[in-house]
Write a protein that holds these residues in place. Structure first.
Motif, short mmCIF file in Angstrom:
data_model
loop_
_atom_site.label_atom_id
_atom_site.label_comp_id
_atom_site.label_asym_id
_atom_site.label_seq_id
_atom_site.Cartn_x
_atom_site.Cartn_y
_atom_site.Cartn_z
N MET A 1 8.95 -13.87 2.12
CA MET A 1 8.94 -14.37 3.48
C MET A 1 7.94 -13.55 4.28
O MET A 1 7.91 -12.33 4.18
N SER A 2 7.17 -14.17 5.09
CA SER A 2 6.21 -13.47 5.92
C SER A 2 6.76 -13.27 7.32
O SER A 2 7.82 -13.77 7.67
N GLY A 3 6.02 -12.54 8.15
CA GLY A 3 6.40 -12.39 9.55
C GLY A 3 7.26 -11.19 9.84
O GLY A 3 7.99 -11.17 10.83
N PHE A 4 7.22 -10.17 8.99
CA PHE A 4 7.98 -8.97 9.28
C PHE A 4 7.15 -7.74 8.95
O PHE A 4 6.14 -7.81 8.28
N TYR A 5 7.60 -6.60 9.46
CA TYR A 5 6.96 -5.32 9.21
C TYR A 5 7.93 -4.50 8.37
O TYR A 5 9.11 -4.39 8.71
N ALA A 6 7.46 -3.93 7.28
CA ALA A 6 8.30 -3.09 6.43
C ALA A 6 7.58 -1.76 6.21
O ALA A 6 6.38 -1.73 5.97
N ALA A 7 8.33 -0.67 6.31
CA ALA A 7 7.76 0.66 6.13
C ALA A 7 8.86 1.60 5.64
O ALA A 7 10.05 1.33 5.84
N PRO A 8 8.46 2.72 5.03
CA PRO A 8 9.47 3.71 4.63
C PRO A 8 10.26 4.18 5.85
O PRO A 8 9.71 4.40 6.92
N ALA A 27 17.39 -1.18 0.28
CA ALA A 27 16.97 -0.40 -0.88
C ALA A 27 15.62 -0.91 -1.39
O ALA A 27 15.25 -2.07 -1.18
N HIS A 28 14.88 -0.02 -2.07
CA HIS A 28 13.55 -0.36 -2.58
C HIS A 28 13.55 -1.58 -3.51
O HIS A 28 12.61 -2.36 -3.50
N TRP A 29 14.59 -1.76 -4.30
CA TRP A 29 14.60 -2.85 -5.29
C TRP A 29 14.65 -4.23 -4.64
O TRP A 29 14.34 -5.22 -5.27
N ARG A 30 14.99 -4.32 -3.37
CA ARG A 30 15.10 -5.62 -2.68
C ARG A 30 13.79 -6.15 -2.13
O ARG A 30 13.74 -7.29 -1.67
N LEU A 31 12.74 -5.35 -2.13
CA LEU A 31 11.50 -5.74 -1.46
C LEU A 31 10.32 -5.66 -2.40
O LEU A 31 10.19 -4.71 -3.16
N MET A 32 9.46 -6.67 -2.34
CA MET A 32 8.22 -6.67 -3.11
C MET A 32 7.06 -6.86 -2.14
O MET A 32 7.17 -7.62 -1.19
N PHE A 33 5.97 -6.16 -2.37
CA PHE A 33 4.80 -6.29 -1.51
C PHE A 33 3.75 -7.21 -2.11
O PHE A 33 2.72 -7.45 -1.50
#
Length: 59
Positions: A1-8, A27-33
């Motif tokens: 899905m687009s339209g969001f900002y993700a960062a550590p 958690a890291h496993w839930r997100l792919m770049f």
């Protein structure tokens, strides 16, 4: 899905800030770049996985 900002996050894992929704930490496993090669294959979910982490920030 687009339209969001993700960062550590300063609390660990990844903080997601959608423009039109409540920020959350996951958690890291839930997100792919990058788009996966097989769109029908889901992520490998760790045993006893936590889906949403709290708190979301230091305040």
């Amino acid at each position: 899905m687009s339209g969001f900002y993700a960062a550590p996050s300063v609390l660990g894992c990844i903080r997601i800030e959608p423009g039109d929704y409540v920020a959350c930490r996951i958690a890291h496993w839930r997100l792919m770049f990058q788009e996966p090669e097989a769109l029908q294959v889901g992520p490998e979910i760790p045993e006893n996985a936590v889906w949403k982490l709290t708190p979301t920030d230091l305040n």
